[in-house]
Design a protein around this motif. Sequence first.
Motif, PDB file in Angstrom:
ATOM      1  N   LYS A  45       0.836  -1.205   0.000  1.00 33.36           N
ATOM      2  CA  LYS A  45       0.000   0.000   0.000  1.00 33.36           C
ATOM      3  C   LYS A  45       0.879   1.266   0.000  1.00 33.36           C
ATOM      4  CE  LYS A  45      -2.039  -1.396   3.853  1.00 33.36           C
ATOM      5  NZ  LYS A  45      -1.333  -2.685   4.049  1.00 33.36           N
ATOM      6  N   THR A  46       1.827   1.302   0.941  1.00 34.87           N
ATOM      7  CA  THR A  46       2.694   2.488   1.025  1.00 34.87           C
ATOM      8  C   THR A  46       3.547   2.628  -0.232  1.00 34.87           C
ATOM      9  OG1 THR A  46       2.737   2.323   3.436  1.00 34.87           O
ATOM     10  CG2 THR A  46       4.470   3.638   2.413  1.00 34.87           C
ATOM     11  N   THR A  47       3.994   1.496  -0.763  1.00 39.16           N
ATOM     12  CA  THR A  47       4.821   1.526  -1.980  1.00 39.16           C
ATOM     13  C   THR A  47       4.044   2.156  -3.137  1.00 39.16           C
ATOM     14  OG1 THR A  47       6.002  -0.435  -1.214  1.00 39.16           O
ATOM     15  CG2 THR A  47       6.134   0.056  -3.576  1.00 39.16           C
ATOM     16  N   ASN A  65       6.408   7.671   3.586  1.00 41.83           N
ATOM     17  CA  ASN A  65       6.482   6.511   4.465  1.00 41.83           C
ATOM     18  C   ASN A  65       5.194   6.405   5.260  1.00 41.83           C
ATOM     19  OD1 ASN A  65       9.160   5.233   4.212  1.00 41.83           O
ATOM     20  ND2 ASN A  65       9.838   7.331   4.639  1.00 41.83           N
ATOM     21  N   SER A  66       4.918   5.202   5.757  1.00 43.02           N
ATOM     22  CA  SER A  66       3.673   5.030   6.505  1.00 43.02           C
ATOM     23  C   SER A  66       3.690   5.886   7.766  1.00 43.02           C
ATOM     24  CB  SER A  66       3.483   3.569   6.895  1.00 43.02           C
ATOM     25  OG  SER A  66       2.484   3.018   6.090  1.00 43.02           O
ATOM     26  N   PRO A  67       2.694   6.741   7.907  1.00 42.75           N
ATOM     27  CA  PRO A  67       2.645   7.602   9.093  1.00 42.75           C
ATOM     28  C   PRO A  67       2.044   6.868  10.286  1.00 42.75           C
ATOM     29  CG  PRO A  67       0.859   8.135   7.594  1.00 42.75           C
ATOM     30  CD  PRO A  67       1.630   7.010   6.962  1.00 42.75           C
ATOM     31  N   PHE A  84      -3.036   8.861   5.038  1.00 39.12           N
ATOM     32  CA  PHE A  84      -3.428   8.322   6.337  1.00 39.12           C
ATOM     33  C   PHE A  84      -2.990   6.868   6.466  1.00 39.12           C
ATOM     34  CE2 PHE A  84      -6.653  11.625   5.690  1.00 39.12           C
ATOM     35  CZ  PHE A  84      -6.719  12.202   6.951  1.00 39.12           C
ATOM     36  N   ASP A  85      -2.538   6.490   7.650  1.00 37.86           N
ATOM     37  CA  ASP A  85      -2.388   5.081   7.997  1.00 37.86           C
ATOM     38  C   ASP A  85      -3.160   4.881   9.298  1.00 37.86           C
ATOM     39  OD1 ASP A  85      -1.622   2.622   9.131  1.00 37.86           O
ATOM     40  OD2 ASP A  85       0.205   2.621   7.919  1.00 37.86           O
ATOM     41  N   LEU A  86      -4.299   4.226   9.201  1.00 37.37           N
ATOM     42  CA  LEU A  86      -5.224   4.150  10.338  1.00 37.37           C
ATOM     43  C   LEU A  86      -5.108   2.836  11.099  1.00 37.37           C
ATOM     44  CD1 LEU A  86      -8.341   5.824   8.654  1.00 37.37           C
ATOM     45  CD2 LEU A  86      -6.473   6.880   9.951  1.00 37.37           C
ATOM     46  N   ILE A 112      -5.856   6.467   1.972  1.00 39.26           N
ATOM     47  CA  ILE A 112      -6.122   5.950   3.316  1.00 39.26           C
ATOM     48  C   ILE A 112      -5.744   4.480   3.418  1.00 39.26           C
ATOM     49  CG2 ILE A 112      -7.844   5.748   5.145  1.00 39.26           C
ATOM     50  CD1 ILE A 112      -9.535   7.829   3.643  1.00 39.26           C
ATOM     51  N   GLU A 113      -4.667   4.194   4.162  1.00 35.77           N
ATOM     52  CA  GLU A 113      -4.327   2.804   4.463  1.00 35.77           C
ATOM     53  C   GLU A 113      -5.147   2.368   5.675  1.00 35.77           C
ATOM     54  OE1 GLU A 113      -0.176   1.596   4.295  1.00 35.77           O
ATOM     55  OE2 GLU A 113       0.371   3.577   3.544  1.00 35.77           O
ATOM     56  N   TRP A 114      -5.566   1.111   5.688  1.00 35.48           N
ATOM     57  CA  TRP A 114      -6.431   0.566   6.743  1.00 35.48           C
ATOM     58  C   TRP A 114      -7.736   1.348   6.836  1.00 35.48           C
ATOM     59  CZ3 TRP A 114      -5.090  -4.105   8.110  1.00 35.48           C
ATOM     60  CH2 TRP A 114      -3.750  -4.474   7.922  1.00 35.48           C
TER      61      TRP A 114
HETATM   62 MG    MG Z   1       1.866   1.016   4.893  1.00 30.46          MG
END
Ligand code: MG
Length: 151
Positions: A45-47, A65-67, A84-86, A112-114
Amino acid sequence: MARLAKTQEYTTNSAQETIALGERIAANLQPNSIICFFGDLAAGKTTFIKGLASKFTGCDVEEVNSPTFVYLNIYGEENKLFHFDLYRLKDSSEFLALGFDEYLYANGIACIEWSERIHSILPKECIRIEMKSISPDQRKIIIVNPLENND
Ligand code: MG
Ligand code: ADP
């Protein structure tokens, strides 16, 4: 007649190919697009967002990078991307209490991740990107855009 969401399927064979796909998708996005990512840890996802954010905002790929500890990173100045990384978020009421819904309509793009954490408040029009590992270097990526047709 019912409008069918446009669905595209890809397989990438390296992180670099996933970044390149993110860059390609960035070219077709409108401001205020919301992109919800689904997929396990390390699905990519982040990639994918590295490519998308760097292309859309002009930021450096390395900046993305994943926050994980702050929930939100913001890239870009003129064209902004809200990342977002939730993973650690409890639910949508926490999201709203933190005032994050404002960023969904702040004229940028929200990734939005997660996003399953805030499923109950996600608008129907959001783009869904589902990612799956099929081998250490291969990922299946399905993109569903409810605002476009397949034809
Ligand atoms: Mg990630
Ligand atoms: P997530 O955000 O879903 O947890 P990341 O993007 O942070 O996942 O991590 C994906 C990891 O998998 C990275 O270490 C990346 O280099 C590696 N990887 C290997 N092949 C791929 C691929 N085809 N697409 C994306 N990442 C890949």
